[in-house]
Design a protein around this motif. Structure first.
Motif: not given
Length: 82
Positions: A20-21, A62-63, A13-17
């Motif tokens: 990105r950060d 992350i990623g 659910e928070k993957r994009h954020e």
């Protein structure tokens, strides 16, 4: 090993954020909450064990693509003694 479905769902659910950060960092997710971000798996794993013992918790880079581990795998850090 407890079911990590909710922690994985939180990551997705928070993957994009997150990408990105915090791309390339390691994240701990416990009880559907992001705990913190770390430079290495070792740092994240040590903190997770210190805070939550045997878990459950999710540690993910992350990623990076998802990693499938057998249920018999359990991270067990060796304490260093000075």
């Amino acid at each position: 090993m407890s079911n990590l479905t909710e922690e994985i769902k939180t990551y997705e659910e928070k993957r994009h954020e997150l990408e990105r950060d915090h791309f390339g960092k390691w994240v701990i997710i416990h009880d559907k909450e992001i705990v913190d971000f770390y430079e290495s798996f070792q740092d994240a794993a040590t903190e997770a064990v210190d805070q939550f013992g045997a878990g459950p918790y999710l540690i993910r880079e992350i990623g990076a693509g998802p990693v499938t581990l057998p249920a018999s795998v359990l991270y067990n850090p060796v304490a260093s003694h000075a």
